[in-house]
Design an enzyme around this catalytic site. Structure first.
Site, PDB file in Angstrom:
ATOM      1  CD  GLU A  32       3.279  -9.524   0.063  1.00  0.00           C
ATOM      2  OE1 GLU A  32       2.781 -10.457  -0.244  1.00  0.00           O
ATOM      3  OE2 GLU A  32       2.972  -8.584  -0.165  1.00  0.00           O
ATOM      4  CG  ASN A  60      -1.931  -5.544  -1.042  1.00  0.00           C
ATOM      5  OD1 ASN A  60      -2.892  -5.577   0.243  1.00  0.00           O
ATOM      6  ND2 ASN A  60      -1.104  -4.723  -1.250  1.00  0.00           N
TER       7      ASN A  60
END
Ligand code: NAD
Length: 282
Positions: free
Chosen positions: A152, A190
């Site tokens: 990411e 997450n």
């Protein structure tokens, strides 16, 4: 921005060792720095393990030796100085990261991108402590780094386009796929993954099902390669808790409250694989 030849990686834990390995496997020279000898030795062992576990089928012993030979292991943060890219992978503790980022910023040139592998801290807030914050951004690798194709990319409010392009090209050169995400708590992965793990801990803590059954249910019922509790042990329970706390505070939303059992496990030093005890014994 300069052409990248050498990558500095700070922290030789599970993420730092993995990042150092994939950079060296892609042909970069690497300086891997940790604060203590024991962690550095463990990092070395992990990288040796990666080179056995994740070597391409046609790799010869020599090419694996060459990968290891490109990595300099050091206890001295000055080993980062000649790098054209620095990646910070020390524990998920904001004060600790700020302290080290302040220091690194003074060691290396203003045109060297500095990236953080933070799982959930605010990249913008961290950037305020780096000299020339425009070259700072989040570069969030997944665990285990040699296996997982995703990274990411997270720009802060100050990241400049030059740095973002360079970092994006660097990720492609590692053979990884980048997904961009705004600087929001937990980014994409997450924010979805860790609340699921937290909920699995609630199921166990309520006595609704044992650890093994929760994991088996998710493996067989949703085709996840690992159950949520074995994955929590792999990630590290301290890291899982830090991310839940960041989601809870960042969104001021009670739906992200960490399960008390997770807090107790971390308080007891029961951190998962890295401490040899978590939801399972190792
Ligand atoms: P870890 O505890 O395995 O390793 C951290 C390492 O940093 C240790 O070896 C420690 O000795 C070293 N360290 C601590 N302070 C230092 C300093 N001042 N200078 C140099 N080294 C120092 O942690 P990890 O799981 O590798 O996580 C590192 C970062 O990556 C965290 O921000 C975490 O949130 C993030 N992350 C973790 C995962 C995961 O699954 N564990 C996945 C993605 C991102």
């Amino acid at each position: 921005m300069k052409v990248i030849q050498k990558v500095g990686v700070l922290g030789a834990g599970q993420m730092g060792a993995g990042i150092a390995y994939v950079c060296a496997a892609a042909g970069y020279r690497v300086a891997l720095v940790d604060k203590d000898q024991e962690s550095l030795t463990k990092g070395h062992e992990k990288i040796q393990g990666f080179s056995v576990q994740y070597a391409p089928a046609n790799a010869c012993d020599q090419s694996q030796k060459d990968i290891l030979g490109r990595i300099e292991f050091s206890l001295d943060v000055n080993a980062l100085i000649s790098s054209q890219m620095v990646i910070e992978a020390i524990p998920e503790n904001e004060d600790l990261k700020i302290e080290i980022l302040k220091h690194i910023g003074t060691l290396i040139g203003a045109d060297v991108p500095i990236c953080t592998n933070t799982s959930a801290l605010s990249v913008t807030r961290l950037s305020k402590h780096v000299s020339y914050p425009e070259r700072f951004m989040g570069l969030h690798f997944m665990n285990p780094v040699p296996l997982m194709p995703l990274v990411e990319l997270v720009q802060s409010f100050s990241t400049c386009e030059d740095a973002a392009h360079l970092v994006s090209a660097f990720v492609a050169s590692l053979g990884k796929t980048a997904v961009e995400c705004a600087d929001t708590p937990g980014f994409i992965v997450n924010r979805l993954l860790i609340p699921m793990i937290n909920e699995a801990i609630y199921i166990f803590a309520e006595g609704a099902a044992p650890v093994e059954d929760i994991d088996e249910a998710m493996r067989l019922g949703t085709n996840h390669p690992m159950g949520p509790l074995e994955l929590a042990d792999l990630i590290g329970l301290d890291t899982c808790l830090a991310i839940m706390r960041r989601l809870y505070e960042g969104f001021s939303d009670s739906k992200y409250r960490p399960c008390p059992l997770l807090v107790q496990y971390v308080d007891a030093g029961r951190l998962g694989r890295k401490s040899k005890k978590g939801f399972y014994d190792y």
